[in-house]
Motif scaffolding. Structure first.
Motif, PDB file in Angstrom:
ATOM      1  N   HIS A  78       1.044  -1.035   0.112  1.00 18.00           N
ATOM      2  CA  HIS A  78      -0.114  -0.075   0.057  1.00 18.00           C
ATOM      3  C   HIS A  78       0.989   1.283  -0.083  1.00 18.00           C
ATOM      4  O   HIS A  78       1.920   1.341   0.630  1.00 18.00           O
ATOM      5  CB  HIS A  78      -0.817  -0.076   1.155  1.00 18.00           C
ATOM      6  N   VAL A  79       0.333   2.323  -0.733  1.00 14.62           N
ATOM      7  CA  VAL A  79       0.937   3.527  -0.709  1.00 14.62           C
ATOM      8  C   VAL A  79      -0.153   4.479  -0.307  1.00 14.62           C
ATOM      9  O   VAL A  79      -1.196   4.392  -0.974  1.00 14.62           O
ATOM     10  CB  VAL A  79       1.719   3.916  -1.860  1.00 14.62           C
ATOM     11  N   ILE A  80      -0.057   5.133   0.816  1.00 11.60           N
ATOM     12  CA  ILE A  80      -1.301   6.064   1.243  1.00 11.60           C
ATOM     13  C   ILE A  80      -0.515   7.457   1.333  1.00 11.60           C
ATOM     14  O   ILE A  80       0.598   7.660   2.180  1.00 11.60           O
ATOM     15  CB  ILE A  80      -1.803   5.538   2.507  1.00 11.60           C
ATOM     16  N   LEU A  81      -1.448   8.371   0.968  1.00  9.67           N
ATOM     17  CA  LEU A  81      -1.145   9.961   1.158  1.00  9.67           C
ATOM     18  C   LEU A  81      -2.238  10.393   1.971  1.00  9.67           C
ATOM     19  O   LEU A  81      -3.458  10.565   1.580  1.00  9.67           O
ATOM     20  CB  LEU A  81      -0.972  10.570  -0.141  1.00  9.67           C
ATOM     21  N   ALA A  82      -2.181  10.933   3.423  1.00 12.05           N
ATOM     22  CA  ALA A  82      -3.020  11.584   4.089  1.00 12.05           C
ATOM     23  C   ALA A  82      -2.776  13.063   4.225  1.00 12.05           C
ATOM     24  O   ALA A  82      -1.694  13.397   4.027  1.00 12.05           O
ATOM     25  CB  ALA A  82      -3.024  10.802   5.503  1.00 12.05           C
ATOM     26  N   GLU A  83      -3.761  13.810   4.401  1.00  6.29           N
ATOM     27  CA  GLU A  83      -3.660  15.433   4.384  1.00  6.29           C
ATOM     28  C   GLU A  83      -2.947  15.623   5.589  1.00  6.29           C
ATOM     29  O   GLU A  83      -2.301  16.507   5.682  1.00  6.29           O
ATOM     30  CB  GLU A  83      -5.118  16.025   4.101  1.00  6.29           C
ATOM     31  N   GLY A  84      -3.300  14.986   6.640  1.00  2.20           N
ATOM     32  CA  GLY A  84      -2.699  15.285   8.084  1.00  2.20           C
ATOM     33  C   GLY A  84      -3.351  16.689   8.666  1.00  2.20           C
ATOM     34  O   GLY A  84      -4.065  17.123   8.042  1.00  2.20           O
ATOM     35  N   SER A  85      -2.702  16.813   9.874  1.00  3.81           N
ATOM     36  CA  SER A  85      -3.224  18.129  10.502  1.00  3.81           C
ATOM     37  C   SER A  85      -2.097  18.358  11.770  1.00  3.81           C
ATOM     38  O   SER A  85      -1.200  17.491  12.171  1.00  3.81           O
ATOM     39  CB  SER A  85      -4.509  17.766  11.227  1.00  3.81           C
ATOM     40  N   ASP A  86      -2.368  19.212  12.534  1.00  3.55           N
ATOM     41  CA  ASP A  86      -1.672  19.471  13.709  1.00  3.55           C
ATOM     42  C   ASP A  86      -2.043  18.337  14.681  1.00  3.55           C
ATOM     43  O   ASP A  86      -3.269  18.060  14.633  1.00  3.55           O
ATOM     44  CB  ASP A  86      -1.965  20.988  14.436  1.00  3.55           C
ATOM     45  N   VAL A  87      -1.062  17.968  15.575  1.00  7.44           N
ATOM     46  CA  VAL A  87      -1.520  16.890  16.529  1.00  7.44           C
ATOM     47  C   VAL A  87      -0.922  17.455  17.790  1.00  7.44           C
ATOM     48  O   VAL A  87      -0.229  18.182  17.620  1.00  7.44           O
ATOM     49  CB  VAL A  87      -1.067  15.610  16.172  1.00  7.44           C
ATOM     50  N   SER A  88      -1.580  16.875  18.795  1.00 11.44           N
ATOM     51  CA  SER A  88      -0.890  17.210  20.302  1.00 11.44           C
ATOM     52  C   SER A  88      -0.926  15.881  21.006  1.00 11.44           C
ATOM     53  O   SER A  88      -1.613  14.920  20.570  1.00 11.44           O
ATOM     54  CB  SER A  88      -1.917  17.988  21.158  1.00 11.44           C
ATOM     55  N   VAL A  89       0.119  15.662  21.990  1.00 15.50           N
ATOM     56  CA  VAL A  89       0.491  14.390  22.571  1.00 15.50           C
ATOM     57  C   VAL A  89       0.220  14.804  24.034  1.00 15.50           C
ATOM     58  O   VAL A  89       0.818  15.692  24.637  1.00 15.50           O
ATOM     59  CB  VAL A  89       1.969  14.060  22.244  1.00 15.50           C
ATOM     60  N   LYS A  90      -0.626  13.885  24.567  1.00 18.20           N
ATOM     61  CA  LYS A  90      -1.024  14.102  25.959  1.00 18.20           C
ATOM     62  C   LYS A  90      -0.358  12.871  26.771  1.00 18.20           C
ATOM     63  O   LYS A  90      -0.721  11.744  26.311  1.00 18.20           O
ATOM     64  CB  LYS A  90      -2.458  14.465  26.462  1.00 18.20           C
ATOM     65  N   TRP A  91       0.532  13.047  27.735  1.00 17.91           N
ATOM     66  CA  TRP A  91       1.006  11.953  28.708  1.00 17.91           C
ATOM     67  C   TRP A  91      -0.188  11.536  29.202  1.00 17.91           C
ATOM     68  O   TRP A  91      -0.841  12.128  30.005  1.00 17.91           O
ATOM     69  CB  TRP A  91       2.190  12.421  29.249  1.00 17.91           C
ATOM     70  N   LYS A  92      -0.374  10.202  29.238  1.00 18.42           N
ATOM     71  CA  LYS A  92      -1.338   9.568  30.178  1.00 18.42           C
ATOM     72  C   LYS A  92      -0.826   9.053  31.225  1.00 18.42           C
ATOM     73  O   LYS A  92      -1.346   9.147  32.554  1.00 18.42           O
ATOM     74  CB  LYS A  92      -2.153   8.581  29.413  1.00 18.42           C
ATOM     75  N   ARG A  93      -0.347   7.941  31.219  1.00 18.66           N
ATOM     76  CA  ARG A  93       0.383   7.115  32.456  1.00 18.66           C
ATOM     77  C   ARG A  93       1.505   6.454  32.302  1.00 18.66           C
ATOM     78  O   ARG A  93       1.973   6.194  31.358  1.00 18.66           O
ATOM     79  CB  ARG A  93      -0.918   6.295  32.904  1.00 18.66           C
ATOM     80  N   ILE A  94       2.193   5.824  33.200  1.00 26.34           N
ATOM     81  CA  ILE A  94       3.471   5.295  33.390  1.00 26.34           C
ATOM     82  C   ILE A  94       3.039   3.791  33.908  1.00 26.34           C
ATOM     83  O   ILE A  94       2.475   3.721  34.604  1.00 26.34           O
ATOM     84  CB  ILE A  94       4.309   5.749  34.184  1.00 26.34           C
ATOM     85  N   SER A  95       3.480   3.063  33.110  1.00 27.86           N
ATOM     86  CA  SER A  95       3.243   1.501  33.105  1.00 27.86           C
ATOM     87  C   SER A  95       4.595   0.922  33.650  1.00 27.86           C
ATOM     88  O   SER A  95       5.615   1.200  33.177  1.00 27.86           O
ATOM     89  CB  SER A  95       2.595   0.631  31.894  1.00 27.86           C
ATOM     90  N   ILE A  96       4.504   0.199  34.862  1.00 25.29           N
ATOM     91  CA  ILE A  96       5.472  -0.394  35.293  1.00 25.29           C
ATOM     92  C   ILE A  96       5.551  -1.930  35.399  1.00 25.29           C
ATOM     93  O   ILE A  96       4.693  -2.520  35.328  1.00 25.29           O
ATOM     94  CB  ILE A  96       5.920   0.034  36.672  1.00 25.29           C
TER      95      ILE A  96
END
Length: 96
Positions: A78-96
């Motif tokens: 597959h070859v895919i072209l997506a228009e995309g956008s701004d993204v934000s990353v939110k830290w959720k949790r730490i797994s131990i």
């Protein structure tokens, strides 16, 4: 890589390869052998453009090492072209 695609983006279809690749909103990164971080990625659903033609100009062995040499000359499924956008990353949790 060179991609020639239609300029009109379309909504992704549920269950499609495009949705499988792009509609993931959680990620995980290993910090060390005892700790993994889980994070949430926020962005609107992206539109995808139908690919007409493409060219891959990558020497996978030179770029990624001898374990990836087998990719030279192979054609992608597959070859895919997506228009995309701004993204934000939110830290959720730490797994131990």
């Amino acid at each position: 890589m060179l991609v020639n695609a239609h300029n009109q983006g379309n909504e992704m279809k549920a269950g499609s390869v495009e949705a499988f690749i792009f509609e993931h909103y959680f990620g995980y990164t290993r910090v060390n052998e005892h700790k993994t971080l889980e994070y949430r990625i926020n962005h609107p659903s992206w539109k995808v453009n139908q690919v007409i033609d493409y060219k891959i100009g990558c020497d996978f062995e030179k770029m990624y090492g001898s374990n990836f040499k087998f990719l030279n000359g192979m054609q992608p499924d597959h070859v895919i072209l997506a228009e995309g956008s701004d993204v934000s990353v939110k830290w959720k949790r730490i797994s131990i």
